[in-house]
Design a protein around this motif. Structure first.
Motif, PDB file in Angstrom:
ATOM      1  N   ARG A   1       0.796  -1.223   0.000  1.00 54.23           N
ATOM      2  CA  ARG A   1       0.000   0.000   0.000  1.00 54.23           C
ATOM      3  C   ARG A   1       0.833   1.279   0.000  1.00 54.23           C
ATOM      4  O   ARG A   1       0.527   2.208  -0.767  1.00 54.23           O
ATOM      5  CB  ARG A   1      -0.980   0.008   1.176  1.00 54.23           C
ATOM      6  N   PRO A   2       1.902   1.415   0.816  1.00 49.69           N
ATOM      7  CA  PRO A   2       2.674   2.677   0.785  1.00 49.69           C
ATOM      8  C   PRO A   2       3.244   2.976  -0.608  1.00 49.69           C
ATOM      9  O   PRO A   2       3.292   4.135  -1.030  1.00 49.69           O
ATOM     10  CB  PRO A   2       3.789   2.433   1.808  1.00 49.69           C
ATOM     11  N   LEU A   3       3.682   1.923  -1.309  1.00 45.72           N
ATOM     12  CA  LEU A   3       4.207   2.115  -2.663  1.00 45.72           C
ATOM     13  C   LEU A   3       3.114   2.654  -3.582  1.00 45.72           C
ATOM     14  O   LEU A   3       3.330   3.637  -4.306  1.00 45.72           O
ATOM     15  CB  LEU A   3       4.739   0.782  -3.204  1.00 45.72           C
ATOM     16  N   ILE A   4       1.937   2.037  -3.541  1.00 43.33           N
ATOM     17  CA  ILE A   4       0.836   2.441  -4.437  1.00 43.33           C
ATOM     18  C   ILE A   4       0.376   3.854  -4.107  1.00 43.33           C
ATOM     19  O   ILE A   4       0.123   4.668  -5.008  1.00 43.33           O
ATOM     20  CB  ILE A   4      -0.340   1.444  -4.332  1.00 43.33           C
ATOM     21  N   GLU A   5       0.292   4.179  -2.823  1.00 41.85           N
ATOM     22  CA  GLU A   5      -0.145   5.533  -2.440  1.00 41.85           C
ATOM     23  C   GLU A   5       0.881   6.579  -2.896  1.00 41.85           C
ATOM     24  O   GLU A   5       0.510   7.691  -3.299  1.00 41.85           O
ATOM     25  CB  GLU A   5      -0.346   5.615  -0.923  1.00 41.85           C
ATOM     26  N   ALA A   6       2.166   6.221  -2.857  1.00 43.67           N
ATOM     27  CA  ALA A   6       3.204   7.157  -3.322  1.00 43.67           C
ATOM     28  C   ALA A   6       3.065   7.401  -4.827  1.00 43.67           C
ATOM     29  O   ALA A   6       3.196   8.541  -5.295  1.00 43.67           O
ATOM     30  CB  ALA A   6       4.589   6.595  -2.998  1.00 43.67           C
ATOM     31  N   VAL A   7       2.797   6.351  -5.581  1.00 45.13           N
ATOM     32  CA  VAL A   7       2.592   6.501  -7.027  1.00 45.13           C
ATOM     33  C   VAL A   7       1.363   7.375  -7.282  1.00 45.13           C
ATOM     34  O   VAL A   7       1.376   8.265  -8.144  1.00 45.13           O
ATOM     35  CB  VAL A   7       2.428   5.120  -7.699  1.00 45.13           C
ATOM     36  N   ARG A   8       0.297   7.149  -6.525  1.00 47.61           N
ATOM     37  CA  ARG A   8      -0.935   7.927  -6.709  1.00 47.61           C
ATOM     38  C   ARG A   8      -0.704   9.407  -6.428  1.00 47.61           C
ATOM     39  O   ARG A   8      -1.260  10.271  -7.114  1.00 47.61           O
ATOM     40  CB  ARG A   8      -2.032   7.364  -5.803  1.00 47.61           C
ATOM     41  N   ARG A   9       0.091   9.701  -5.426  1.00 51.42           N
ATOM     42  CA  ARG A   9       0.344  11.120  -5.103  1.00 51.42           C
ATOM     43  C   ARG A   9       1.024  11.838  -6.270  1.00 51.42           C
ATOM     44  O   ARG A   9       0.839  13.036  -6.462  1.00 51.42           O
ATOM     45  CB  ARG A   9       1.199  11.226  -3.831  1.00 51.42           C
ATOM     46  N   LYS A  10       1.797  11.091  -7.047  1.00 50.39           N
ATOM     47  CA  LYS A  10       2.505  11.708  -8.163  1.00 50.39           C
ATOM     48  C   LYS A  10       1.663  11.725  -9.448  1.00 50.39           C
ATOM     49  O   LYS A  10       1.916  12.537 -10.341  1.00 50.39           O
ATOM     50  CB  LYS A  10       3.822  10.963  -8.409  1.00 50.39           C
ATOM     51  N   ILE A  11       0.674  10.823  -9.539  1.00 51.92           N
ATOM     52  CA  ILE A  11      -0.094  10.670 -10.784  1.00 51.92           C
ATOM     53  C   ILE A  11      -1.469  11.332 -10.709  1.00 51.92           C
ATOM     54  O   ILE A  11      -1.924  11.974 -11.670  1.00 51.92           O
ATOM     55  CB  ILE A  11      -0.266   9.174 -11.121  1.00 51.92           C
ATOM     56  N   ARG A  12      -2.139  11.218  -9.565  1.00 48.54           N
ATOM     57  CA  ARG A  12      -3.534  11.673  -9.465  1.00 48.54           C
ATOM     58  C   ARG A  12      -3.745  13.152  -9.786  1.00 48.54           C
ATOM     59  O   ARG A  12      -4.761  13.513 -10.379  1.00 48.54           O
ATOM     60  CB  ARG A  12      -4.081  11.366  -8.069  1.00 48.54           C
TER      61      ARG A  12
END
Length: 804
Positions: A70-81
């Motif tokens: 989850r921390p990895l996916i949330e970090a990607v989302r912060r950069k993409i969303r």
């Protein structure tokens, strides 16, 4: 030599062009490159920078070090969303693309379509491939998943970012690349913002380029590259690619300049379907086709339903049911008509006769194309438009059992209004119609017509047709014409007790129907016999055969398709399913002929099993038409021909692996496991179904059947134990009728489980309560099949009491 933008865009036809977006396409909207995203993620988790690491390598290291995802996916989302579409991306929805593929996680394309209120269907996992036919709007295939869905959130989708993600989604990506390979045979592709470095994509594109050169298939592959590199362009051009340099904004501007007609123009039209324009591709306007369609006596003679043009030419004889349908639908009587009859009795032709007459009475008449999903919401809009205009319309849905969920919804909406506007004609066969769930309004606002043999008036009309139409008389056997009219009538009356199609074949030749078809088959060359029997077997098994599937499964080369169809004219017909997707359906001239050829030419059970195994392995659920095939193959004419349920289960598991969101293969697998008394495995499959898909009525009934199977088949237990299992089954059935109160089959399960409890315990109170609730339901549901269920169980209870 690279082409310039105006040249590329001038020759481009969006409706036959596929876009494939790579990471570079998101950069103008602020998206990071792969190396930038990898570096940002490493920095966020305090890992030393390493330029040699790819994005996948960096993500794998982060997930392994954290021991959680989850921390990895949330970090990607912060950069993409936070990304929003800009410039050229915003113009793309103005064009009707064949389809769009992307390796990006972001939502930029979806957001661009949403801003223009244009429909788009997004696929990011096997679970997105669902039943429902062809949907309106462009299809967007997200090869590496989507930022909004990941299994760490409980979704079935997965953002493909780590090495293990690539392994776990290999089947999904392979399906998409196979689909792209198929479409390359008929469509052009523009690859935007992509370097061809993907290990899967590069050989695929090169293979497709060679296929086009070898087979002469239409279309081309164009690389749209942002950074100019003339040396790289020479390499790609040598491999058969067209190369163009430029930015995405420039590409969109050139498209708009080359195609000013694509801009929306608002206008008032006389066509009520324009109130819901997405309906057009899935609908035949009877008035329009009657004026433009060409008649074809040979196709009709060889078993096709009469077209509207054939009816207009007077090449059909009046059916009694057509007169009754016209009277009903032209008046203010019941708003729904449903015609039930076996294949070949003339249901479709009879309805087309009716619609041809009704449209001459200024009633708007439409026919739904069976290979498309029935868009009930859009037809509700059309109903409102007709009501506003004070007009009447009639919609014909052939093979209505394939669309019953949408028909139920549409019928309930139509019948909720006191004044009729849109009316329905439905056709089906008894084995398909009776078991399925119908809305009560179909019975309360509908009239049931049964079609089988010809009546005396129809026989007289058929003889008149033979006397009056020289084109038809020329096809009739001379020995039949030699009889007097009275003798012809007597012979027809005798023959017309059989199937309508068989009857007409007898008129035009007195050999047995099997012999006629088998002699025709024997006259073909060996190659064409193979194609004929495979297409027939596939169609009879429930497969929606189309050109690309034939190329995949039978091995017909793309360049030979035209010659095959020409040489097998009047045997195999090709028709357009979706020009945008390059899908062209193939069908034998009549379903009965397909069944007959399959019966004789695939009589070996092992050969038929091998055929189904090959078909299932080759089906691609990214095609809506092939999703439907996966479901229809589960029928009695498909899997039902394989008597060994264990072998059936092998194929069903393959189907579930391909399209895990489909319910029908899972239902069939659970049913088979229960009948094989593999109760533990069946229970596991039920748990998986309820976890991965929303629970439904059939699975609730399977839970009842499982308990009843344990009660009956478990050796060495006491009657009181069997009664306890039956009581559990009855409780599950009662829970089911509380959740699915309109499901007639749930009441069947309730009656059967309470009857089993009566048998094992000697107590009838539970059965009495179940019967009371079922009788109350019958007064509400109105389905005649539920009355039959009641009668059967009442008789079983009487016999049980008599035996005590």
């Amino acid at each position: 030599m690279p082409v310039d933008l105006p040249t590329l865009c001038r020759s481009l036809k969006p409706e036959s062009t596929i876009l494939f977006f790579g990471a570079g396409s998101s950069i103008p909207s602020g998206g990071p490159t792969g190396p930038e995203l990898a570096a940002g993620l490493l920095a966020e988790f305090n890992i030393s920078p390493d330029p040699s690491l790819t994005l996948s390598d960096a993500a794998t290291i982060i997930e392994k070090r954290l021991q959680q995802r989850r921390p990895l996916i949330e970090a990607v989302r912060r950069k993409i969303r936070p990304l929003q579409p800009t410039g050229g991306l915003l113009a793309l929805p103005r064009f009707d693309w064949a389809s769009i593929f992307t390796t990006n996680y972001d939502m930029l394309i979806e957001q661009a379509y949403a801003r223009l209120d244009k429909p788009i269907n997004v696929y990011s996992t096997n679970f997105d491939f669902t039943e429902g036919g062809h949907k309106s709007g462009v299809a967007l295939y997200k090869v590496h998943g989507t930022i909004e869905k990941d299994f760490c959130d409980g979704h079935n989708s997965r953002i493909v970012i780590t090495g293990s993600d690539y392994d776990l989604t290999s089947q999904y990506r392979e399906l998409l690349y196979n689909r792209l390979r198929d479409q390359l045979a008929t469509q052009s592709v523009i690859i935007i913002g992509y370097s061809l470095s993907d290990p899967d994509l590069r050989p695929l594109i090169e293979e497709a380029a060679h296929l086009k050169l070898r087979a002469g298939a239409p279309g081309k592959i164009s690389l749209f590259i942002f950074t100019r590199n003339d040396n790289q362009a020479l390499i790609y051009e040598d491999r058969g690619f067209e190369v163009c340099f430029g930015g995405l904004d420039e590409f969109a501007a050139a498209l708009l300049n080359a195609s000013p007609s694509n801009q929306l123009v608002l206008s008032v039209t006389s066509d009520p379907l324009d109130s819901a324009p997405r309906i057009h591709p899935a609908t035949i306007d009877v008035a329009a086709v009657s004026a433009s369609q060409g008649a074809d006596l040979n196709k009709m003679f060889n078993g096709r339903p009469a077209s509207y043009a054939d009816v207009a030419r007077g090449w059909t004889f009046p059916r009694t049911v057509s007169d009754r349908l016209e009277t009903q639908l032209a008046g203010d009587d019941k708003r729904i008509a449903y015609i039930i009859g076996a294949a070949g009795v003339g249901k479709t032709t009879a309805v087309r006769q009716t619609l041809s007459r009704l449209q001459k009475r200024d009633i708007r008449c439409f026919e739904h194309k069976r290979d498309f999903a029935l868009p009930s919401d859009d037809w509700i809009v059309v109903d409102r438009e007709l009501r506003k205009r004070k007009e009447i319309g009639v919609l014909f849905v052939d093979d209505a059992h394939e669309h019953l969920r949408e028909i139920n919804r549409l019928a309930e909406s139509l019948c909720a209004n006191a004044t009729p506007a849109l009316k329905l004609i439905l056709t089906s066969s008894r084995p398909h119609w009776n078991p399925r769930l119908k809305s009560p309004v179909i019975f309360s606002h509908g009239i049931d017509y049964r079609l089988s043999s010809l009546d005396n008036a129809e026989i007289q009309s058929l003889l008149d047709l033979l006397d009056q139409q020289k084109a038809i008389a020329a096809l009739v056997e001379q020995q039949f014409l030699g009889f007097s009219r009275q003798e012809r009538r007597r012979r027809l009356a005798d023959r017309c007790q059989a199937d309508m199609f068989v009857c007409l074949k007898h008129i035009f030749g007195f050999q047995a129907i099997d012999a006629i078809i088998l002699q025709e088959y024997a006259d073909l060359s060996d190659d064409y016999q193979e194609i004929y029997r495979h297409i027939a077997a596939m169609e009879s098994a429930g497969v929606r055969v189309h050109r690309q599937l034939v190329i995949r499964t039978i091995g017909v080369e793309a360049g030979n398709v035209g010659r095959v169809l020409d040489d097998l004219d009047d045997i195999i017909d090709e028709y357009t399913v979706s020009e945008r997707e390059g899908i062209y359906g193939w069908s034998i001239r009549h379903p009965e002929i397909a069944r007959l050829i399959a019966k004789y030419k695939f009589s070996d059970p092992d050969e038929f099993y091998a055929l189904l195994d090959r078909i299932v392995s080759k089906l691609n659920p990214s095609y809506a038409i092939e999703i439907k095939s996966l479901e229809d193959v589960c029928s009695n004419t498909g899997l039902g021909r394989i008597l060994d349920k264990s072998r059936q289960n092998v194929l069903l598991r393959k189907m579930i692996s391909l399209a895990p969101n489909l319910r029908v293969p899972r239902h069939r697998l659970i049913t088979n496991l229960i009948s094989l008394e593999h109760y533990d495995i069946a229970e596991t499959e039920i748990r998986l179904f309820e976890r991965e898909l929303r629970a439904d009525g059939p699975v609730q009934r399977y839970k009842v059947q499982l308990k009843l199977g344990i009660a009956e088949k478990t050796p060495g237990i006491m009657a009181s134990d069997r009664a306890a299992f039956a009581l559990e089954a009855a409780a599950l059935a009662e829970e089911g009728i509380n959740r699915f109160s309109e499901d007639k089959n749930m009441y069947r399960a309730y009656l059967e489980s309470s009857l089993a409890y009566f048998r094992y315990s000697g107590r009838s109170d539970l059965f009495d309560m179940a019967m009371k609730k079922t009788l109350e339901a019958q007064a509400r549901i109105l389905d005649p099949d539920l009355q039959r269920i009641i009668s059967v169980n009442e008789l079983a209870a009487v016999r049980l009491m008599a035996g005590r």
